[in-house]
Design an enzyme around this catalytic site. Structure first.
Site, mmCIF file in Angstrom:
data_model
loop_
_atom_site.group_PDB
_atom_site.id
_atom_site.type_symbol
_atom_site.label_atom_id
_atom_site.label_comp_id
_atom_site.label_asym_id
_atom_site.label_seq_id
_atom_site.Cartn_x
_atom_site.Cartn_y
_atom_site.Cartn_z
ATOM 1 C CB SER A 9 -0.923 -0.012 1.219
ATOM 2 O OG SER A 9 -1.641 1.187 1.232
ATOM 3 C CG ASP A 36 -5.179 2.805 -0.033
ATOM 4 O OD1 ASP A 36 -6.115 2.022 -0.259
ATOM 5 O OD2 ASP A 36 -4.156 2.483 0.615
ATOM 6 C CG MET A 38 -8.264 7.704 0.785
ATOM 7 S SD MET A 38 -7.461 7.783 2.396
ATOM 8 C CE MET A 38 -6.938 6.074 2.579
ATOM 9 C CG HIS A 67 -9.061 0.603 -1.956
ATOM 10 N ND1 HIS A 67 -8.671 0.325 -0.661
ATOM 11 C CD2 HIS A 67 -10.413 0.671 -1.929
ATOM 12 C CE1 HIS A 67 -9.752 0.246 0.121
ATOM 13 N NE2 HIS A 67 -10.804 0.454 -0.629
ATOM 14 C CG MET A 69 -11.377 3.870 0.134
ATOM 15 S SD MET A 69 -10.001 3.730 1.274
ATOM 16 C CE MET A 69 -8.659 3.735 0.095
ATOM 17 C CG MET A 138 -12.415 -2.301 3.459
ATOM 18 S SD MET A 138 -10.838 -1.994 2.638
ATOM 19 C CE MET A 138 -9.961 -1.001 3.859
ATOM 20 N N GLY A 143 -9.610 4.732 5.402
ATOM 21 C CA GLY A 143 -9.307 6.152 5.564
ATOM 22 C C GLY A 143 -7.859 6.429 5.947
ATOM 23 C CG PHE A 144 -6.766 7.533 8.723
ATOM 24 C CD1 PHE A 144 -6.208 8.778 8.483
ATOM 25 C CD2 PHE A 144 -8.116 7.455 9.048
ATOM 26 C CE1 PHE A 144 -6.979 9.934 8.571
ATOM 27 C CE2 PHE A 144 -8.896 8.605 9.143
ATOM 28 C CZ PHE A 144 -8.325 9.849 8.903
ATOM 29 N N GLY A 145 -3.756 4.658 6.943
ATOM 30 C CA GLY A 145 -2.836 3.539 7.084
ATOM 31 C C GLY A 145 -2.503 3.361 8.564
ATOM 32 N N GLY A 146 -1.890 2.249 8.880
ATOM 33 C CA GLY A 146 -1.363 2.047 10.225
ATOM 34 C C GLY A 146 -2.391 1.798 11.311
ATOM 35 C CG ASP A 176 -6.782 -2.503 2.188
ATOM 36 O OD1 ASP A 176 -5.711 -2.293 2.789
ATOM 37 O OD2 ASP A 176 -7.344 -1.664 1.456
ATOM 38 N N GLY A 177 -5.861 -3.868 5.470
ATOM 39 C CA GLY A 177 -5.889 -3.142 6.731
ATOM 40 C C GLY A 177 -5.221 -3.874 7.872
ATOM 41 N N GLY A 178 -4.109 -3.325 8.344
ATOM 42 C CA GLY A 178 -3.451 -3.868 9.532
ATOM 43 C C GLY A 178 -2.782 -5.218 9.354
ATOM 44 N N GLY A 198 0.674 -2.005 4.236
ATOM 45 C CA GLY A 198 1.275 -0.679 4.090
ATOM 46 C C GLY A 198 2.245 -0.408 5.204
HETATM 47 C C1 DX5 Z 1 -7.064 2.027 4.472
HETATM 48 C C2 DX5 Z 1 -6.440 1.650 3.167
HETATM 49 C C3 DX5 Z 1 -5.413 0.616 3.255
HETATM 50 C C4 DX5 Z 1 -4.218 0.973 4.084
HETATM 51 C C5 DX5 Z 1 -3.517 -0.302 4.439
HETATM 52 O O1 DX5 Z 1 -8.028 2.958 4.195
HETATM 53 O O2 DX5 Z 1 -7.417 1.195 2.256
HETATM 54 O O3 DX5 Z 1 -5.002 0.174 1.967
HETATM 55 O O4 DX5 Z 1 -3.343 1.840 3.438
HETATM 56 O O5 DX5 Z 1 -2.428 0.049 5.183
HETATM 57 P P1 DX5 Z 1 -2.019 -0.659 6.540
HETATM 58 O O6 DX5 Z 1 -1.382 -1.955 6.154
HETATM 59 O O7 DX5 Z 1 -1.057 0.321 7.115
HETATM 60 O O8 DX5 Z 1 -3.249 -0.838 7.374
HETATM 61 ZN ZN ZN Z 2 -6.706 0.160 0.461
#
Ligand code: DX5
Ligand code: ZN
Length: 219
Positions: A9, A36, A38, A67, A69, A138, A143-146, A176-178, A198
């Site tokens: 990501s 991503d 957004m 992706h 969003m 999801m 909305g956010f990484g990490g 996708d996510g974490g 990511g």
């Molecule tokens: C969240 C994104 C993800 C995110 C994944 O809205 O769609 O793609 O960047 O990143 P990590 O692995 O940091 O959760």
């Molecule tokens: Zn994503």
């Protein structure tokens, strides 16, 4: 166990040295790049758009899964018609016209992807499943990484696996996510075959290569 496809990501990359980061990613063995997009409406964050995807398309050989969003993504799909864009992903929560959006993606000869927010039931795609190449579950609120991985989504992955196998489809299941070395095993055991990572890849203590190897060591 078959190793899943790994999509890195971009959201967590260092944009001041994107070129070097992308090279490091491909050398580390990431299969694709997850982009991503957004809009600050569908999700409470604004990221990047077709200008950046165009540059990546021109300057690297990396295949991308985009992706989206954004509200009413059908307005913008055609702006992502670049050779290295492999799939385009949309959310059913972002449009009353999911079927129309999927048809546009098919007309562009791209793979169709539908991402589902944590609270969205699998029934949201029941009547579209045969038109979808990949469903992304999801495992964070988009909305956010990490963010922290939501383990309560594991049964949802398993339920989707049952539905896809039961209907004899080849639909890919993405997560996708974490995603990290701590949960990749259970994610794949639940039925996923495509993982997005990511923060884990870009902000690990070690190199991206070591982070990727650590993921595969768990399988
Ligand atoms: C969240 C994104 C993800 C995110 C994944 O809205 O769609 O793609 O960047 O990143 P990590 O692995 O940091 O959760
Ligand atoms: Zn994503």
């Amino acid at each position: 166990m078959n190793r899943p496809t790994l999509s890195a990501s971009l959201l967590s990359a260092d944009f001041m040295c994107l070129d070097a980061q992308l090279r490091e990613l491909s050398e580390a063995g990431a299969d694709t790049l997850h982009v991503d997009v957004m809009d600050g409406m569908f999700v409470p964050n604004i990221s990047l758009g077709q200008v950046v995807v165009k540059s990546i398309n021109e300057k690297t050989p990396l295949q991308m899964d985009v992706h989206l969003m954004i509200e009413a993504p059908e307005r913008y799909l055609r702006e992502y018609d670049f050779d290295n864009v492999k799939s385009l992903g949309v959310h059913p929560e972002s449009t009353p016209h999911l079927d129309r959006a999927l048809q546009i993606i098919k007309d562009m000869k791209k793979e169709t992807c539908v991402a589902l927010n944590p609270s969205t039931p699998l029934s949201a795609i029941e009547w579209e499943l045969e038109k979808i190449d990949m469903v992304i579950i999801m495992t964070v609120n988009p909305g956010f990484g990490g963010q922290r991985f939501m383990p309560e989504m594991l049964p949802k992955i398993a339920d989707l696996r049952k539905i896809i196998d039961g209907r004899g489809f080849e639909t890919v299941i993405g997560v996708d996510g974490g995603v990290s070395s701590e949960n990749i095993r259970i994610i794949c055991d639940s039925g996923a075959d495509y993982v997005v990572a990511g923060n884990y890849l870009f902000h690990s203590k070690n190199s991206i290569k070591e982070a990727v190897d650590e993921l595969w060591n768990q399988l």
